[in-house]
Design a protein around this motif. Sequence first.
Motif, PDB file in Angstrom:
ATOM      1  N   LYS A  12      52.769  15.624-142.696  1.00 25.18           N
ATOM      2  CA  LYS A  12      53.062  16.860-143.413  1.00 25.18           C
ATOM      3  C   LYS A  12      53.072  18.058-142.462  1.00 25.18           C
ATOM      4  O   LYS A  12      53.858  18.993-142.640  1.00 25.18           O
ATOM      5  CB  LYS A  12      52.051  17.059-144.535  1.00 25.18           C
ATOM      6  CG  LYS A  12      52.193  16.019-145.645  1.00 25.18           C
ATOM      7  CD  LYS A  12      51.188  16.211-146.767  1.00 25.18           C
ATOM      8  CE  LYS A  12      51.428  15.178-147.870  1.00 25.18           C
ATOM      9  NZ  LYS A  12      50.493  15.356-149.019  1.00 25.18           N
ATOM     10  N   ALA A  13      52.218  18.021-141.458  1.00 28.51           N
ATOM     11  CA  ALA A  13      52.210  19.098-140.461  1.00 28.51           C
ATOM     12  C   ALA A  13      53.537  19.143-139.699  1.00 28.51           C
ATOM     13  O   ALA A  13      54.077  20.214-139.405  1.00 28.51           O
ATOM     14  CB  ALA A  13      51.048  18.901-139.491  1.00 28.51           C
ATOM     15  N   GLU A  14      54.071  17.966-139.398  1.00 26.45           N
ATOM     16  CA  GLU A  14      55.356  17.894-138.698  1.00 26.45           C
ATOM     17  C   GLU A  14      56.459  18.548-139.525  1.00 26.45           C
ATOM     18  O   GLU A  14      57.295  19.302-138.990  1.00 26.45           O
ATOM     19  CB  GLU A  14      55.691  16.427-138.421  1.00 26.45           C
ATOM     20  CG  GLU A  14      56.972  16.213-137.642  1.00 26.45           C
ATOM     21  CD  GLU A  14      57.306  14.735-137.484  1.00 26.45           C
ATOM     22  OE1 GLU A  14      58.445  14.431-137.065  1.00 26.45           O
ATOM     23  OE2 GLU A  14      56.448  13.878-137.786  1.00 26.45           O
ATOM     24  N   MET A  15      56.457  18.304-140.818  1.00 27.47           N
ATOM     25  CA  MET A  15      57.476  18.900-141.675  1.00 27.47           C
ATOM     26  C   MET A  15      57.275  20.406-141.773  1.00 27.47           C
ATOM     27  O   MET A  15      58.244  21.173-141.746  1.00 27.47           O
ATOM     28  CB  MET A  15      57.434  18.271-143.065  1.00 27.47           C
ATOM     29  CG  MET A  15      58.432  18.884-144.030  1.00 27.47           C
ATOM     30  SD  MET A  15      58.599  17.921-145.547  1.00 27.47           S
ATOM     31  CE  MET A  15      59.202  19.176-146.666  1.00 27.47           C
ATOM     32  N   ALA A  16      56.030  20.856-141.879  1.00 30.08           N
ATOM     33  CA  ALA A  16      55.767  22.293-141.959  1.00 30.08           C
ATOM     34  C   ALA A  16      56.250  23.011-140.704  1.00 30.08           C
ATOM     35  O   ALA A  16      56.778  24.126-140.775  1.00 30.08           O
ATOM     36  CB  ALA A  16      54.274  22.537-142.183  1.00 30.08           C
ATOM     37  N   ARG A  17      56.082  22.370-139.558  1.00 33.36           N
ATOM     38  CA  ARG A  17      56.580  22.973-138.312  1.00 33.36           C
ATOM     39  C   ARG A  17      58.114  23.037-138.321  1.00 33.36           C
ATOM     40  O   ARG A  17      58.700  24.026-137.892  1.00 33.36           O
ATOM     41  CB  ARG A  17      56.081  22.169-137.112  1.00 33.36           C
ATOM     42  CG  ARG A  17      54.579  22.249-136.900  1.00 33.36           C
ATOM     43  CD  ARG A  17      54.156  21.556-135.603  1.00 33.36           C
ATOM     44  NE  ARG A  17      52.713  21.399-135.571  1.00 33.36           N
ATOM     45  CZ  ARG A  17      52.072  20.270-135.848  1.00 33.36           C
ATOM     46  NH1 ARG A  17      52.768  19.174-136.159  1.00 33.36           N
ATOM     47  NH2 ARG A  17      50.756  20.217-135.806  1.00 33.36           N
ATOM     48  N   MET A  18      58.748  21.975-138.798  1.00 30.21           N
ATOM     49  CA  MET A  18      60.204  21.982-138.860  1.00 30.21           C
ATOM     50  C   MET A  18      60.713  23.100-139.771  1.00 30.21           C
ATOM     51  O   MET A  18      61.736  23.734-139.494  1.00 30.21           O
ATOM     52  CB  MET A  18      60.730  20.630-139.344  1.00 30.21           C
ATOM     53  CG  MET A  18      62.246  20.597-139.509  1.00 30.21           C
ATOM     54  SD  MET A  18      62.885  19.014-140.086  1.00 30.21           S
ATOM     55  CE  MET A  18      62.830  18.077-138.564  1.00 30.21           C
ATOM     56  N   LEU A  19      59.987  23.351-140.852  1.00 29.38           N
ATOM     57  CA  LEU A  19      60.377  24.415-141.780  1.00 29.38           C
ATOM     58  C   LEU A  19      60.250  25.803-141.159  1.00 29.38           C
ATOM     59  O   LEU A  19      60.872  26.745-141.635  1.00 29.38           O
ATOM     60  CB  LEU A  19      59.526  24.338-143.046  1.00 29.38           C
ATOM     61  CG  LEU A  19      59.851  23.196-144.016  1.00 29.38           C
ATOM     62  CD1 LEU A  19      58.710  22.999-145.005  1.00 29.38           C
ATOM     63  CD2 LEU A  19      61.151  23.496-144.765  1.00 29.38           C
TER      64      LEU A  19
END
Length: 453
Positions: free
Chosen positions: A257-264
């Motif tokens: 989920k952290a990876e997705m938040a960074r992508m966002l």
Amino acid sequence: MSLSEALLAGASPAELAAAPLPAEFLAAHLRAEDQNIFDGVADRDVRKTLHVGPVPMPELAPDEVLIGVMASSINYNTVWSATFEPLPTFGFLRSYGRQGGWAARHDQPFHVLGSDAAGVVVRVGSGVRHWRIGDHVLVSAACVDDQEASVQHDGMLGEHQLAWGFETNYGGLAHYTIARASQLIPKPPHLTWEEAATVPACAGTAYRMLVSDRGARMKQGDVVLIWGASGGLGAYAVQLVKNGGGIAVGVVGSERKAEMARMLGCDLVINRAEIGIGGDDGADPERVVEHGRALGRLIRRAIGEDPHIAFDHVGRSTFGVSVFVVRRGGAVVTCGSSTGYQHHFDNRYLWMRLKRIIGSHVANLQEQVECARLFTQGSIVPALTELYPLDGVGEATRLVQLNEHLGKVGVLCLADRPGLGVTDPERRARIGEDRLTALRAFGTRSAGQEDPA
């Protein structure tokens, strides 16, 4: 040609009008007889109560439209409905039905769920003025009585405002749905049906919470703490913060989920484990302050200052921390409580530091239209990660119930495959296919495909 076949074939408005209405249609629904099925059961598995089968076609009120639903999506209120918590939604339907008139149709021994929909108008009531058969629309979850005086100021202030598909029947997880004309939003023409169906409930709610003058009134440079930054609401909140010139601090529960938040685009991503939040710590005043201080230190170390705004929809486990951690004069804006409604916080940190708590619910029609415009501009992109067929709605909702999803979980309804519904391919090409579908990498499956596992 049946009406459903005509919709899939892209028939003209005249052909849609000529096609006969079916007497019944396929819908994801609850049954009143199941209301006590979870008595004494610890795991209220939504797959046991969500049925997909035929329901009768309702009659259309003068101010309503009938929509052929091409796609929908899962919201947490479907989890509440399917677990009959905190209350069975059949009580909502009975209460609504007691108003009489057209409201009586909603009091049925079944409840068609779903607070999102993207589709095609196939019938219009005699009092509908601004919409026509063949229009491509989204449906706002805010079902309001436009004859109430307060609604003329803000649709969400209406005494009889209801959450469509949760407090009303005939929601969007179905082949057909009914909605008031005052719920309709023009569909962004470059989005597919399944992408568009993720927009109104979550993106509209996040827009009102952050951007609207009825929410936190975020301005350029504001530091915004976003709980659940990789979920449906959070994924749109991050984008709105970045699009508005703010600084996004996302809190998530796993490295994926952290990876997705960074992508966002989060400027800072914090795993809840770093500050020890978990279980029912939100009820312990000492733990709340301890977590708040730890979170504040992490944010100040990375960003240099405390948050102006806390974007909170998690509720019991996070609300006290939100109140503690926002700066003097800051705001906590809340739209839900997925971990519990009873919130505990130390009021000294609220009143002595002049902070504000702002309650927010869905969005009024103007806010929804303004939010959809950002998608049409390409400023915000869909948060769709997972896609299920309608007969897989139980599995889709279970994913959300267990918080194992990222972004938005979509459901194909009448659409027989992904990728349909784009009427402005040039705009889609300008925005970029890769950008519009970037979050799909965080899903585990697509409609019609086997699970990777």
